[in-house]
Design a protein around this motif. Sequence first.
Motif, mmCIF file in Angstrom:
data_model
loop_
_atom_site.group_PDB
_atom_site.id
_atom_site.type_symbol
_atom_site.label_atom_id
_atom_site.label_comp_id
_atom_site.label_asym_id
_atom_site.label_seq_id
_atom_site.Cartn_x
_atom_site.Cartn_y
_atom_site.Cartn_z
ATOM 1 N N ASP A 89 5.742 -4.913 -8.766
ATOM 2 C CA ASP A 89 4.401 -4.354 -8.948
ATOM 3 C C ASP A 89 4.411 -3.007 -9.664
ATOM 4 N N THR A 90 5.553 -2.639 -10.266
ATOM 5 C CA THR A 90 5.656 -1.439 -11.080
ATOM 6 C C THR A 90 6.485 -1.790 -12.319
ATOM 7 N N PRO A 91 6.386 -0.998 -13.392
ATOM 8 C CA PRO A 91 7.196 -1.265 -14.580
ATOM 9 C C PRO A 91 8.692 -1.239 -14.265
ATOM 10 N N GLN A 92 9.104 -0.302 -13.408
ATOM 11 C CA GLN A 92 10.520 -0.193 -13.060
ATOM 12 C C GLN A 92 11.024 -1.449 -12.349
ATOM 13 N N LYS A 93 10.235 -1.958 -11.406
ATOM 14 C CA LYS A 93 10.628 -3.165 -10.684
ATOM 15 C C LYS A 93 10.622 -4.386 -11.608
ATOM 16 N N MET A 94 9.689 -4.408 -12.572
ATOM 17 C CA MET A 94 9.631 -5.529 -13.513
ATOM 18 C C MET A 94 10.882 -5.536 -14.389
ATOM 19 N N LEU A 95 11.312 -4.359 -14.839
ATOM 20 C CA LEU A 95 12.518 -4.270 -15.650
ATOM 21 C C LEU A 95 13.747 -4.674 -14.842
ATOM 22 N N ALA A 96 13.762 -4.283 -13.576
ATOM 23 C CA ALA A 96 14.891 -4.653 -12.719
ATOM 24 C C ALA A 96 14.915 -6.162 -12.467
ATOM 25 N N LEU A 97 13.738 -6.769 -12.422
ATOM 26 C CA LEU A 97 13.653 -8.216 -12.226
ATOM 27 C C LEU A 97 14.293 -8.966 -13.389
ATOM 28 N N GLY A 98 14.006 -8.503 -14.597
ATOM 29 C CA GLY A 98 14.599 -9.113 -15.782
ATOM 30 C C GLY A 98 13.761 -10.249 -16.346
ATOM 31 N N MET A 120 7.971 -7.614 -20.458
ATOM 32 C CA MET A 120 9.161 -6.773 -20.380
ATOM 33 C C MET A 120 9.067 -5.609 -21.365
ATOM 34 N N ALA A 121 8.560 -5.890 -22.571
ATOM 35 C CA ALA A 121 8.448 -4.842 -23.590
ATOM 36 C C ALA A 121 7.414 -3.786 -23.202
ATOM 37 N N LEU A 122 6.271 -4.220 -22.649
ATOM 38 C CA LEU A 122 5.261 -3.241 -22.247
ATOM 39 C C LEU A 122 5.739 -2.432 -21.047
ATOM 40 N N SER A 123 6.520 -3.068 -20.167
ATOM 41 C CA SER A 123 7.082 -2.334 -19.024
ATOM 42 C C SER A 123 8.038 -1.255 -19.511
ATOM 43 N N GLN A 124 8.852 -1.602 -20.498
ATOM 44 C CA GLN A 124 9.797 -0.632 -21.048
ATOM 45 C C GLN A 124 9.070 0.527 -21.716
ATOM 46 N N MET A 125 8.010 0.229 -22.459
ATOM 47 C CA MET A 125 7.253 1.291 -23.122
ATOM 48 C C MET A 125 6.565 2.198 -22.101
ATOM 49 N N VAL A 127 7.617 2.939 -19.146
ATOM 50 C CA VAL A 127 8.648 3.804 -18.578
ATOM 51 C C VAL A 127 9.071 4.874 -19.583
ATOM 52 N N ASP A 128 9.301 4.449 -20.825
ATOM 53 C CA ASP A 128 9.836 5.365 -21.835
ATOM 54 C C ASP A 128 8.833 6.396 -22.318
ATOM 55 N N GLU A 129 7.556 5.984 -22.470
ATOM 56 C CA GLU A 129 6.584 6.866 -23.112
ATOM 57 C C GLU A 129 5.484 7.394 -22.191
ATOM 58 N N PHE A 130 5.296 6.743 -21.028
ATOM 59 C CA PHE A 130 4.164 7.141 -20.187
ATOM 60 C C PHE A 130 4.570 7.427 -18.741
ATOM 61 N N GLY A 131 5.856 7.671 -18.526
ATOM 62 C CA GLY A 131 6.317 8.016 -17.191
ATOM 63 C C GLY A 131 6.083 6.930 -16.167
ATOM 64 N N GLY A 132 6.001 5.679 -16.610
ATOM 65 C CA GLY A 132 5.790 4.572 -15.691
ATOM 66 C C GLY A 132 4.346 4.365 -15.273
ATOM 67 N N GLU A 133 3.424 5.156 -15.840
ATOM 68 C CA GLU A 133 2.007 5.051 -15.497
ATOM 69 C C GLU A 133 1.225 4.378 -16.620
ATOM 70 N N LEU A 141 -3.441 2.225 -24.787
ATOM 71 C CA LEU A 141 -3.273 0.893 -24.194
ATOM 72 C C LEU A 141 -2.969 -0.171 -25.246
ATOM 73 N N VAL A 142 -3.671 -0.115 -26.378
ATOM 74 C CA VAL A 142 -3.479 -1.165 -27.386
ATOM 75 C C VAL A 142 -2.129 -1.064 -28.083
ATOM 76 N N ARG A 143 -1.402 0.001 -27.851
ATOM 77 C CA ARG A 143 -0.044 0.100 -28.385
ATOM 78 C C ARG A 143 0.943 -0.743 -27.582
ATOM 79 N N LEU A 144 0.570 -1.072 -26.355
ATOM 80 C CA LEU A 144 1.471 -1.845 -25.505
ATOM 81 C C LEU A 144 1.594 -3.282 -26.022
ATOM 82 N N PRO A 145 2.792 -3.828 -26.063
ATOM 83 C CA PRO A 145 2.984 -5.206 -26.530
ATOM 84 C C PRO A 145 2.145 -6.203 -25.732
#
Length: 259
Positions: A89-98, A120-125, A127-133, A141-145
Amino acid sequence: MPDPKLKSVRKTLQNSKANTRRRAVPVRTAYSQAEREEIFRRFSIQRPEPRGELAHTNPFTLVVAVALSAQATDAGVNKATRALFKVADTPQKMLALGEERLRDYIRTIGLYRNKAKNVMALSQMLVDEFGGEVPNKREELVRLPGVGRKTANVVLSMAFGQATMAVDTHIFRIANRIKLAPGKTPDEVEDRLMKVIPGHYLYHAHHWLILHGRYTCKARRPECERCVIADLCKSPEKSCDVPAPLVELPPQVIGEAVE
């Protein structure tokens, strides 16, 4: 004698203003202001607190659910995400799920392989660009895959309480069918709806229109006998002029809701 250069500049400015006016989407509706007020007054009585029907627990799960809902039903997405959101239920957990395990959760949804890549790509973005929020601005928002304008508008409305108009197939159909805000593209319809819907009804308007299209003004055959605005409706397809009783509907039950 007038300065030729100044005259040229003025002409350029005039042409620019004229072009801007031509590009603007004109307000177009078959209803008077009083009729539009009455339409949405009735919707507000029928469903005082309309809700979107995608189950979610936070802005991130909402973004994922809406991204997964393209060319799929809300019920089908809810069924797939019920278990998914319990473990991711968070970008970090989604990335860990794979991605591979994510595909296992959503394989019942159409285009699930491509959607898994986007999630997976939007979860990574995030985390990388928005501090996981999840950001609360449309241009971010429209930049997210996998996130287009419609998805962004849904998230801005449901997660952040902003008055937006997410034009899906139901809203596009209704806006044109009943001539409330006809347009050739979803962007045209969105722009016109934002102008013709009374401001004090705008926040809930997209949910009212979606639910009206899903359960009453259906694609194959509109059920005019169940329509609370049948007397006001200007659709050439209308089969009934008598409005249905204006009563509050039972509270919505979101199918397969996340516990």
